[in-house]
Design a protein around this motif. Structure first.
Motif, PDB file in Angstrom:
ATOM      1  N   PHE A 126       0.393   0.877  -2.658  1.00 23.56           N
ATOM      2  CA  PHE A 126       1.760   1.095  -2.957  1.00 23.56           C
ATOM      3  C   PHE A 126       2.452   1.520  -1.737  1.00 23.56           C
ATOM      4  CE2 PHE A 126       4.726   4.735  -4.220  1.00 23.56           C
ATOM      5  CZ  PHE A 126       5.641   3.886  -4.739  1.00 23.56           C
ATOM      6  N   VAL A 127       2.078   2.584  -0.976  1.00 28.23           N
ATOM      7  CA  VAL A 127       2.718   3.252   0.130  1.00 28.23           C
ATOM      8  C   VAL A 127       2.823   1.862   1.158  1.00 28.23           C
ATOM      9  CG1 VAL A 127       2.736   4.781   1.982  1.00 28.23           C
ATOM     10  CG2 VAL A 127       2.013   5.511  -0.193  1.00 28.23           C
ATOM     11  N   ARG A 128       1.875   1.136   1.393  1.00 34.33           N
ATOM     12  CA  ARG A 128       1.999   0.133   2.331  1.00 34.33           C
ATOM     13  C   ARG A 128       2.832  -1.019   2.110  1.00 34.33           C
ATOM     14  NH1 ARG A 128      -1.430   0.760   6.300  1.00 34.33           N
ATOM     15  NH2 ARG A 128      -3.336   1.814   6.016  1.00 34.33           N
ATOM     16  N   PHE A 129       3.020  -1.323   0.628  1.00 38.69           N
ATOM     17  CA  PHE A 129       3.947  -2.246  -0.046  1.00 38.69           C
ATOM     18  C   PHE A 129       5.531  -1.507   0.382  1.00 38.69           C
ATOM     19  CE2 PHE A 129       7.080  -3.324  -3.360  1.00 38.69           C
ATOM     20  CZ  PHE A 129       7.110  -4.658  -3.455  1.00 38.69           C
ATOM     21  N   VAL A 130       5.677  -0.480   0.194  1.00 38.88           N
ATOM     22  CA  VAL A 130       6.841   0.276   0.514  1.00 38.88           C
ATOM     23  C   VAL A 130       7.335  -0.165   2.101  1.00 38.88           C
ATOM     24  CG1 VAL A 130       8.381   2.246   0.623  1.00 38.88           C
ATOM     25  CG2 VAL A 130       7.003   1.778  -1.310  1.00 38.88           C
ATOM     26  N   GLN A 131       6.386   0.447   2.741  1.00 34.64           N
ATOM     27  CA  GLN A 131       6.674   0.146   4.235  1.00 34.64           C
ATOM     28  C   GLN A 131       6.742  -1.337   4.670  1.00 34.64           C
ATOM     29  OE1 GLN A 131       2.682   1.875   5.409  1.00 34.64           O
ATOM     30  NE2 GLN A 131       3.557   4.015   5.730  1.00 34.64           N
ATOM     31  N   GLU A 132       6.213  -2.129   4.143  1.00 37.06           N
ATOM     32  CA  GLU A 132       6.459  -3.510   4.377  1.00 37.06           C
ATOM     33  C   GLU A 132       7.746  -4.304   4.074  1.00 37.06           C
ATOM     34  OE1 GLU A 132       2.918  -5.200   3.212  1.00 37.06           O
ATOM     35  OE2 GLU A 132       1.752  -4.128   4.796  1.00 37.06           O
TER      36      GLU A 132
END
Length: 434
Positions: free
Chosen positions: A212-218
């Motif tokens: 989830f956090v990686r999705f936001v960052q990307e």
């Protein structure tokens, strides 16, 4: 107009309202903001039964949907947890005022004065999975720091979040702080639209799973504060006190296994392993912890074999991998290779070993003879936290008020011009701190 376009248009309007409300909030006095935080705390107390009923409905729906156990643990908001969150709000109200603080006050020349003054960021976008208590923590920190906030909780927590924000708006309605400083979004389309609002949102704070956090960052150009993983370690040194080591291990794994500061891997020095491992295994297994170990550990304990993937896994569950190491240096190397720079701890009575560990382990939190579960803004005395950051640049670790303010340079003169200080007859600056 597509659903996505409708969400984007509606959210732009919400973001504009939040930004305007935040500008008004930014200039309010400390007393006014503190009164608003107290009003919110009282409104939440009055709405306790409504909030707990909404959470019970969310938890029941999550069970039916077979949502993962760690998420359900984070979702659950009982009366004790709610009271603690409200107490955290009041703690934030008692913190020193973070806005308008002058940390540089300097005379550049006679009558030309420089100040560096703390000020709000503007508007925060906070996206979180499960964790409805984050609504209360972040609201109090946002008000105290003079920021507007747009909250987006996961679908599994939508009823609880709505009940919380209703109470927050009701409380703010009796104060000089506009309820528009706190907004709640409820759909996935709004999440995607929010990530594109770099014109209105100054910082995105995601709280959730690694993916989830990686999705936001990307998927955003807005600065992101957060951490993707919480792979924390506890190292039991050859000079550890065994009773102390067992108690700390049990706490760090089982006190709240779904938390990002719970340990996922236990590293044990080979010389203490024969005495320590049977004791800690019995204590952990009594609490239903599934143990996985490397080959050396399995010569002492009858447990499943840990593979390479285990060292890089954040279980957020009652699962613990165990590895035997030959030295302090091996433990540090393993942590720096597999850790997520969150929180790491050593148990030892050797001050030199502790000093080496604290200096050489690369993490936001490095502890000696205590549980990793202390990595928390409330426990640090921040009142609450908006999240934990594992990045090297500050803010790092649990982020409270200091991570929600920036600063501006203010110069006051009396007809001064730059040309006076350039060229052949340039005047010198005095640069005297006041």
């Amino acid at each position: 107009m597509t659903t996505s376009q409708i969400a984007s248009s509606s959210l732009t309007s919400i973001a504009q309202q939040t930004r305007q409300a935040a500008r008004l909030l930014a200039v309010l006095s400390s007393d006014t903001k503190n009164e608003a935080i107290e009003a919110v705390a009282q409104a939440l107390e009055s709405a306790t039964s409504e909030i707990l009923a909404a959470n019970a409905a969310d938890c029941e729906a999550a069970e039916v949907a077979k949502i993962a156990k760690p998420l359900i643990a984070r979702l659950k908001l009982d009366e004790t947890k709610l009271k603690a969150a409200i107490a955290g709000l009041r703690d934030v109200g008692r913190l020193p005022e973070p806005i308008g603080v002058v940390d540089i006050h300097r005379q550049l020349d006679d009558g030309l004065i420089l100040k560096r003054i703390s000020c709000p960021l503007g508007v925060l976008g906070v996206i979180f999975e499960a964790r409805p208590d984050a609504v209360m923590q972040i609201t109090s920190l946002a008000i105290k720091s003079g920021n507007g906030v747009i909250l987006k909780g996961g679908q599994e927590a939508v009823r609880t979040c709505q009940a919380l924000v209703r109470a927050i708006h009701l409380g703010l309605g009796y104060t000089d702080v506009s309820p528009a400083v706190v907004q709640l979004l409820t759909t996935r389309e709004e999440t995607l639209a929010m990530l594109k609002l770099d014109e209105y949102i100054d910082l995105i704070i995601p709280r959730g799973s690694n993916s989830f956090v990686r999705f936001v960052q990307e998927n955003t150009r807005i600065p992101v504060l957060g951490h993707a993983e919480g792979i924390c370690h506890l190292y039991i040194d050859e000079a550890a006190d065994i009773v102390k080591a067992v108690n700390i291990t049990v706490d760090a794994k089982t006190q709240y296994p779904a938390a990002c500061n719970a340990i996922e891997t236990l590293l044990v020095h080979k010389s203490i392993a024969p005495d320590f491992l049977p004791l800690v295994a019995a204590a952990l297994q009594t609490r239903h912890v599934e143990l996985r170990g490397d080959e050396s550990t399995r010569k002492i304990l009858n447990i499943s074999l840990a593979n390479e993937a285990d060292w890089a896994t954040e279980y957020t569950d009652l699962i613990l991998s165990i590895k035997m190491v030959d030295s302090l240096e091996d433990a540090i190397a393993h942590i720096n290779n597999y850790g997520s720079r969150h929180t790491e701890a050593i148990i030892t009575e050797d001050p030199a070993a502790a000093a080496t560990f604290l200096a050489q382990v690369d993490a936001a939190g490095v502890y000696h003879n205590c549980s990793t579960r202390f990595a928390d803004g409330f426990r640090y005395g921040f009142g609450a936290e908006v999240g934990i950051s594992t990045q090297k640049m500050p803010p790092r670790g649990p982020v409270g008020l200091e991570g929600l303010v920036t600063y501006k340079y203010q110069i006051i003169g009396n007809g001064h011009i730059a040309a006076t200080y350039t060229g052949k007859n340039a005047k010198s600056f005095t640069h005297q701190d006041l």
